[in-house]
Scaffold this active site. Structure first.
Site, PDB file in Angstrom:
ATOM      1  N   ASP A  53      -4.981  -3.128   4.903  1.00  0.00           N
ATOM      2  CA  ASP A  53      -5.552  -2.730   6.184  1.00  0.00           C
ATOM      3  C   ASP A  53      -7.068  -2.888   6.232  1.00  0.00           C
ATOM      4  OD1 ASP A  53      -6.013  -0.676   4.439  1.00  0.00           O
ATOM      5  OD2 ASP A  53      -4.625   0.712   5.393  1.00  0.00           O
ATOM      6  N   ASP A  55       0.853  -1.184   0.000  1.00  0.00           N
ATOM      7  CA  ASP A  55       0.000   0.000   0.000  1.00  0.00           C
ATOM      8  C   ASP A  55       0.888   1.232   0.000  1.00  0.00           C
ATOM      9  OD1 ASP A  55      -2.418  -1.224   0.092  1.00  0.00           O
ATOM     10  OD2 ASP A  55      -2.464  -1.342   2.282  1.00  0.00           O
ATOM     11  N   ASP A  57      -9.463  -5.921   2.005  1.00  0.00           N
ATOM     12  CA  ASP A  57      -8.153  -6.460   1.660  1.00  0.00           C
ATOM     13  C   ASP A  57      -8.019  -7.911   2.096  1.00  0.00           C
ATOM     14  OD1 ASP A  57      -7.284  -4.141   0.574  1.00  0.00           O
ATOM     15  OD2 ASP A  57      -6.380  -3.390   2.422  1.00  0.00           O
TER      16      ASP A  57
END
Lengths: 247, 994
Positions: free
Chosen positions: B726, B385, B730
């Protein structure tokens, strides 16, 4: 191809080297040994007792008086074993003083005579069947050879019948005496012709007893340094065997 | 699954998320193409068959049997609770403890050892039937084998349980409460007792305790990022605004957070039936991949077990054909199996892994699954990310433009000093505007906290500006006090500026100062002059061009640019008592003086560029996956090195050469920026092509669901993929990845549950340290295994020689176990403490199919080289013991039968001495002990050999790993205790050595 060849070569050289190294170290190790006396004798401080002839099954003598083939093997073994105890064989041996240790300084070590007549009825002289044919079998009890062993006191082998009143147990020489003159032993290489002292046990079954079966236990007695009751080692200074004589 | 507990959502963090551009409308529709390939799409579709958002309050009341004013009655609520169960997510299906335990008992080598033990008992049984006085040796052996299996099983189970506990303690449940109306009374009850139909009230800061349909709201905003990936706060009201329940404003989802405002709603779903609950249970449905180390260990177990069984059977047949009794042959078979199986190894591996897991936890990588420790080391692609992982997850001033010049500001985490030139008069004006035209404030009571750590009330940009000026100017609050604010127009999206009017510091100066900031082009429109070097100049064409160039340049860096201007109001027109009215705008808002531009960015974490470079040299591809705008994404990617300075994308080449994008040879570009839109229309083959052809890839504007597609794509390349995540959405990707990494701070519980690892500080650099540890553990495991396997030959040879040559048995089976589980355990664990050999991060990641943990080189080296030498050495010791006691090596050959006959009590040695059975046995045990010590001593040497694989022992340092020496000491001490302390225990067959 070349690669495989190289690998093969590597292994040849590598294993060749390993083999050489192993052989060399073994050789070096053997060089540290004395071929007359073993380096250490700590694991056999006290001798074991063993019987002869060796029974077919573990320490159980079974034979039939009426069937000579059932004890033929024992007689043959005894004869063979006692051959070296015959007078003719002992011509070169020394007559040693009874009752004392026969310590020698070398370089030549002599062996003491053990004439077979000491075994009296079990010597095989008068009775070539060693009593088997009469149902009074002879069994030899011998003490294991241990280099340098010097028994103290007056060692003897005591044999008793465990089953009461079924058989009479006689020992020859009388009282099962083991003479100190046969000690110490100096080893196979030095002490050529050494004869280890023997004690013969003859079992005579009572004629009226129907069950001709007896367990005999022999122990070394009369010597402080010969142990006879080790919990783990059932043969240290003692031996028990069973005789079954069928008609 | 426990509720979200670690949500440290300070205002700061929330605000920052608005840096993510909100172009996700296309993505957040669950029904679109994203999930076409996965079956989950159907599931998601089905579960969103909610129609509560379309119902009126009355219909809701009817449907749920409740009353909006009085709430449910307690009795009714209890009824519902009994029907639906508590409002908690049911934990992911866990294997029952007993099954886990039994698995440890029969897994790996255990089954072989069980067979051995059972054979022992059978052998004894047969012996006993034949002869009542049969020796108990084989019973002892069977018991020992069974004990070994049970103890190692318990140990492995305990280790695993312990590491699971770390996780359990981490997500300790904090009981959550909900304000509910029942029996016409407001009550605070534990959230898990909520039932469908309850009327709940929520306020800013609360977590929404269940899926609720809002009935009324006052300025309520929620953070749905964990569910949809949208990072902007979402307003919530009672109106039905969208067909899609995820889009409509009148539904609040379980576990999302209410940021501000208050709302009342009726509970429509609880526990597992909530949207989050369903997604979470979906994630647990995605098959978890077998970890590479598990595969490796399985491979290894197969090899060793195969060797053990085949050698065992081979010699069983040989023994039988050599006229050994079948019973004896079985005992040989057991001996061979025991000698071949490294009993202690699996326990060692577990300990080694958990040691590393502990070490990693110290470095902020919390490993949930022990085996994941190594997986991280074999990672070849990291999909990371951006926000929070690569970046600091806050806004910071990156550049300033004034006096026709661009200045760079320090964006590092601590930001102690700003080094750019601050002497210009323009800066004085600009800094004043920055400080004054700002509504953010420090929360009181933080005097002793460093500026950068203070909590601010205000949005992300204003926070950044406040901190920026606090660092440079000192106490901003004091400055604002001196320049009293008389009027203010807050920022809104129509006029796109913020304005405030202040008195000046100088009590004599009765001017008012108008300060303004906002979108640069809007600000410029309102200006007629520009300040250069502290002097106001008319805003000419050249100045305007300079402005545009700077604006474009800063915008091109992916930064958010703000313009600043001011105006001193003439004293005569605006006297001290002038009534400023912000609604009537009775003051000038044009013809101001333009002062400068300032740009902000979510700056990369300072440790990240190094970490990315390390990944690159370690052959790991770093792929950035973000919801951000491609320009921002690319800028950040460039600044952290995900796209290296020399790389160009196809678009870059096109711009440089001034040709159309289509004309560029795609092979020339090393980097690629792929947007979620493009990804959506891509066939899997196209994605594969991109993943294979570009070494530097950024996925921008992607939705969390697309992560799964990216992960699958990477896995098709045979890569070991690590993925960070997070949000709840996901979790399928985290599950699917070879190693899922959840964020410890920003991560939702669903993500943490699905992940194999939790990154406590959310920092990408921690992943790289994890990778390093993972590689180290693989290397060290190789060393451990090589060390352990070596002695197997030395343990096996005695049995082979015994059978073929007929020597008295050189080493007993139980004695072997004392090597495997006694002296060797601590040294082999000690190898886990071995430091990395220099090149660890300069290697390519291991290929999961080619670079095996145990390959034939390792096996040959251990077995045929070192192992053989060890065997020879041990035999030398054995022969020495026998020779010194009277049995020369030559006399031992074929002695076995007579040696082992119980009734034979006058076996003659080479010197004419005669031995009873027990005396021989005792000598045999001495032989065992000597052989044992022989192996043990050589294992010490072996341990030192195994310290290094590539480096020389002197490079690695003999004394750097102190634990090795502890291991060696333990080896010697255990051997001493065994041979001198336990000499009297019959079953152990140890004797004293000289």
């Amino acid at each position: 191809m070349l690669f495989e060849g190289l690998i093969l070569l590597f292994y040849l050289v590598f294993y060749g080297f390993l083999a050489a190294l192993f052989s060399f170290t073994m050789w070096a190790m053997l060089q540290t040994l004395n071929d007359e006396v073993p380096k250490y004798r700590d694991q056999i401080p006290s001798p074991g007792l063993m019987v002869f002839p060796k029974p077919v099954t573990a320490l159980e003598y079974t034979f039939s008086v009426s069937d000579p083939s059932s004890y033929e093997g024992y007689i043959k073994d005894l004869k063979k074993f006692l051959k070296s105890y015959s007078l003719e064989e002992q011509k070169n041996l020394t007559n040693c003083t009874d009752g004392v240790l026969f310590e020698q300084k070398g370089p030549v070590y002599v062996a003491c005579r053990f004439p077979d007549f000491l075994l009296q009825a079990c010597s095989g002289r008068n009775d070539p069947d060693f009593g088997y044919s009469q149902g009074q079998p002879c069994i030899l009890v011998k003490m294991n050879r241990i280099i340098g062993l010097k028994p103290e006191g007056s060692p003897r082998i005591d044999c008793i019948s465990k089953d009461e009143n079924t058989a009479i147990v006689s020992t020859y020489p009388n009282h099962g005496i083991i003479d100190l003159k046969y000690f110490p032993y100096y080893g196979k290489k030095l002490h050529v012709g050494y004869l280890q002292p023997l004690v013969a046990v003859q079992v005579s079954f009572e004629s009226n007893s129907t069950k001709k079966e007896v367990t005999v236990e022999c122990k070394i007695e009369g010597s402080r340094n010969l142990r006879n009751e080790d919990d783990r080692d059932k043969f240290l200074g003692r031996v028990a065997f069973k005789i079954t004589a069928r008609t | 699954m426990s509720r979200k507990t670690l949500e440290i959502y300070s205002v700061e963090l929330d605000g920052t998320k608005d840096t993510k551009q909100t172009d996700q409308e296309d993505d957040k529709k669950y029904n679109d193409l994203d999930l076409k390939k996965s079956h989950q799409k159907e599931e998601l579709k089905r579960e969103l068959d909610l129609d509560d958002h379309k119902l009126t309050s009355e219909e809701l009341e009817q449907k749920y049997g409740t009353n909006i004013i009085t709430g449910l009655s307690s009795a009714r609520a209890a009824e519902h609770l009994a029907r639906d169960g508590p409002n908690t997510l049911s934990p992911p299906k866990q294997t029952p403890e007993i099954i886990k335990f039994l698995k440890q008992m029969v897994g790996g080598f255990s089954i072989l050892l069980w067979i051995g033990a059972v054979l022992c008992w059978i052998a004894y049984g047969i012996q006993y039937v034949n002869d009542k006085s049969a020796s108990l040796d084989s019973v002892y052996l069977g018991v020992v084998l069974a004990l070994v299996v049970i103890l190692t099983g318990i140990f492995a189970y305990y280790q695993e349980a312990k590491s699971t506990n770390i996780m359990a303690s981490f997500s300790k449940m904090i009981p959550q409460e909900a304000l509910v109306i029942r029996d016409s009374e407001k009550k605070v009850i534990p959230a898990e007792q909520l039932v469908v139909g309850d009327i709940v009230e929520i306020k800013g800061g609360d977590q929404i305790p269940a899926d609720i349909r809002l009935l009324s709201s006052q300025g309520c905003k929620v953070d749905n990022s964990s569910l949809t990936g949208e990072s902007e706060p979402q307003p919530r009201s009672a109106e039905f605004t969208h067909e899609n329940p995820l889009e409509t404003k009148n539904i609040g989802f379980y576990s999302t957070t209410c940021l501000e405002g208050t709302a009342t709603g009726v509970v429509i779903n609880t526990g597992d039936r909530t949207v989050i609950g369903r997604i979470a249970s979906l994630a647990s449905g995605v098959g978890s991949e077998k970890t590479p180390i598990a595969t490796e260990i399985e491979h290894f177990v197969h090899i060793v077990a195969g060797v053990a069984v085949s050698v065992g059977l081979l010699f069983f047949i040989i023994a039988v054909s050599l006229k050994y009794q079948v019973l004896d042959s079985i005992i040989f078979l057991i001996g061979i199996i025991v000698a071949n199986v490294p009993e202690g190894l699996l326990a060692t591996v577990t300990v080694t892994l958990s040691l590393t897991a502990k070490r990693m936890a110290k470095k902020n990588c919390l490993v949930k699954n022990l085996e994941a420790v190594e997986t991280l080391g074999s990672t070849s692609i990291i999909c990371s990310d951006k926000t929070g992982t690569l970046t600091q997850n806050r806004m910071a001033v990156a550049h300033l433009w004034f006096d026709n010049q661009i200045f760079m500001a320090d964006t590092s985490e601590n930001q102690l000093n700003q080094a750019f030139d601050q002497s210009s008069g323009t800066w004085a004006s600009l800094s004043k505007i920055i400080a004054l035209c700002n509504r953010a404030e420090f929360r009181p009571g933080q005097e002793n906290i460093p500026i950068m750590k203070k909590v601010v009330v205000g949005d992300a940009s204003e926070t950044a500006l406040l901190k920026f000026s606090e660092v440079i100017l000192g106490d901003v609050m004091e400055i604002r006090k001196r320049n009293r604010k008389v009027a203010e127009i807050p920022f809104n999206s129509t006029n796109k500026f913020q304005l405030s009017i202040h008195e000046t510091e100088d009590p004599e100066d009765k001017h008012f100062l108008v300060v303004m900031k906002g979108a640069p082009e809007r600000i410029l429109e309102r200006c007629s002059t520009i300040m250069i070097n502290g002097q106001e100049q008319p805003l000419g064409k050249s100045n305007a061009t300079a402005f545009h160039t700077a604006y474009m340049e800063l915008g091109g860096l992916g930064e958010r640019v703000l313009g600043f201007c001011h105006l001193y109001l003439p004293e005569d027109e605006f006297p001290e008592s002038y009534p400023f009215d912000v609604d009537a705008m009775n003051f000038p808002t044009s013809n101001l003086c333009f002062v400068g531009l300032l740009s902000m960015i979510d700056p990369p974490r300072s440790t990240v560029p190094d970490a990315v470079a390390k990944c690159r040299s370690a052959g790991i591809k770093v792929i950035m996956v973000t919801g951000d705008h491609p320009i921002t994404a690319k800028a950040v990617a460039k600044s952290v090195g995900v796209i290296s300075a020399s790389s160009e994308t196809v678009e870059d080449i096109a711009r440089r050469c001034s040709i159309a994008v289509e004309q560029v040879n795609k092979r020339d570009a090393r980097a690629a920026v792929v947007t979620g839109m493009e990804l959506k229309d891509m066939a899997p083959e196209q994605l594969d092509e991109i993943l294979a052809n570009y070494s530097e890839i950024v996925f921008a504007r992607t939705s969390p669901q697309q992560k799964l597609i990216i992960v699958e794509g990477c896995q098709r390349q045979d890569a070991v993929v690590a993925v960070t995540g997070d949000g709840v959405n996901d979790s399928p990707a985290l599950k699917k990845a070879d190693i899922g990494i959840a964020m410890g701070i920003a991560g939702s519980d669903a993500a943490k549950n699905a992940a194999d690892m939790v990154l406590l500080d959310d920092n990408f650099a921690s992943i790289v340290t994890g990778v390093e540890e993972g590689r180290l553990i693989f290397d060290n495991l190789k060393k451990t295994i090589a060390y352990t396997l070596t002695k197997n030959i030395a343990e096996l040879c005695p049995f082979l020689i015994y059978i073929i040559v007929g020597l008295p048995l050189p080493i007993g089976t139980i004695t072997l176990l004392f090597i495997d589980l006694g002296t060797d355990i601590i040294p082999s664990i000690a190898l886990a403490y071995e430091k990395a050999e220099s090149d660890i991060m300069n290697r390519k990641p291991r290929h999961k199919k080619k670079d095996r943990l145990v390959n034939h080189q390792l096996a040959i080296y251990s077995y045929l080289h070192i192992g053989l030498m060890q065997a020879l050495g041990a035999f030398l010791v054995y022969f020495t013991v026998y020779a010194q006691q009277g049995f020369w090596p030559t006399s031992l050959i074929n002695l076995r039968v007579r040696w082992e006959k119980d009734e034979l009590n006058d076996v003659e040695d080479s010197y004419g001495q005669e031995w009873t059975r027990y005396q021989r046995k005792y000598l045999e045990w001495t032989g065992y002990t000597a052989f044992f010590v022989g192996i043990m001593v050589q294992q010490i040497a072996d341990l030192i050999i195994r310290k290094t694989r590539r480096n020389s022992i002197f490079q690695q340092g003999l004394f750097r790993n102190k634990v090795i020496w502890v291991g060696i000491a333990s080896q010697i001490i255990i051997a001493l205790i065994l041979s001198y302390g336990l000499g009297s225990v019959t079953a152990l067959s140890f004797t004293m050595l000289r």
